[in-house]
Scaffold this active site. Structure first.
Site, PDB file in Angstrom:
ATOM      1  N   ALA A  43       8.116  -3.446 -17.839  1.00  0.00           N
ATOM      2  CA  ALA A  43       7.111  -4.015 -18.581  1.00  0.00           C
ATOM      3  C   ALA A  43       6.580  -5.199 -18.000  1.00  0.00           C
ATOM      4  CB  ALA A  43       7.707  -3.918 -19.982  1.00  0.00           C
ATOM      5  N   GLY A  48      12.066 -10.885 -16.726  1.00  0.00           N
ATOM      6  CA  GLY A  48      12.567 -10.328 -15.518  1.00  0.00           C
ATOM      7  C   GLY A  48      11.276  -9.746 -14.868  1.00  0.00           C
ATOM      8  N   CYS A  49      10.668  -8.981 -15.517  1.00  0.00           N
ATOM      9  CA  CYS A  49       9.547  -8.479 -14.583  1.00  0.00           C
ATOM     10  C   CYS A  49       8.567  -9.476 -13.998  1.00  0.00           C
ATOM     11  CB  CYS A  49       8.859  -7.241 -15.370  1.00  0.00           C
ATOM     12  SG  CYS A  49       9.800  -5.863 -15.905  1.00  0.00           S
ATOM     13  N   THR A  50       8.223 -10.440 -14.603  1.00  0.00           N
ATOM     14  CA  THR A  50       7.447 -11.594 -14.308  1.00  0.00           C
ATOM     15  C   THR A  50       8.198 -12.152 -13.027  1.00  0.00           C
ATOM     16  OG1 THR A  50       6.601 -11.789 -16.454  1.00  0.00           O
ATOM     17  CG2 THR A  50       6.268 -13.811 -15.000  1.00  0.00           C
ATOM     18  N   ALA A  53       7.639  -9.606 -10.074  1.00  0.00           N
ATOM     19  CA  ALA A  53       6.438  -9.906  -9.490  1.00  0.00           C
ATOM     20  C   ALA A  53       6.079 -10.970  -8.918  1.00  0.00           C
ATOM     21  CB  ALA A  53       5.252  -9.458 -10.628  1.00  0.00           C
TER      22      ALA A  53
END
Length: 157
Positions: A43, A48-50, A53
């Site tokens: 998401a 974590g995804c930030t 990325a």
């Protein structure tokens, strides 16, 4: 944990065409002749995804100079991807797989453990696709933090 749909090194990378953050269609075949890192994440705008990325963003110039493009794929709608891209200054395409069909074909969606419980969800995964469209590396259940550095070492960038 179900691993029946997992890809392995040497497999043909499943073709896809998905909308990017601006609604333009991006296909894997657009990258034939170059290597591409395709990573799946749960998401946009989550911690974590930030982190993951931003690690790809910070490594993008070196990856690109070494002949690697980067594509991030999540189940988020294009509008959410655009906000994420703009907020974090991301410099590579983010693609929307709302129905999770591409994730499923790549083995990046299915049963996983989340805090000890088995749930259905996005399996954080990264693939390196060679210039001929074959899987050069298939990495499942990767960690958001430190993953990009490990990948760079494995591919010599």
């Amino acid at each position: 944990m179900s691993e029946q749909n997992r890809l392995s090194d040497g497999d043909a990378a499943p073709e896809f065409s998905l909308p990017d953050a601006d609604g333009n269609t991006v296909s894997l075949s657009d990258f034939r002749g170059r290597s591409v890192v395709v990573y799946f994440y749960p998401a946009a705008s989550t911690p974590g995804c930030t982190k993951e990325a931003c690690d790809f963003r910070d490594s993008f110039a070196e990856l690109n100079e070494a002949g690697f493009d980067v594509l991030g794929i999540s189940p988020d709608k294009p509008a959410k991807l655009a906000k994420f891209r703009d907020a974090e200054g991301l410099t590579f395409p983010l693609l929307s797989d709302e129905d999770r069909a591409v994730m499923t074909a790549w083995g990046a969606f299915g049963e996983k453990k989340n805090y000890g419980k088995v749930v259905q969800g996005v399996i954080r995964s990264t693939f390196v696709v060679d210039p001929d469209g074959k899987i050069a590396k298939a990495l499942y259940n990767v960690k958001a933090t430190g993953h990009v550095d490990r990948l760079r070492k494995e591919i010599g960038v």
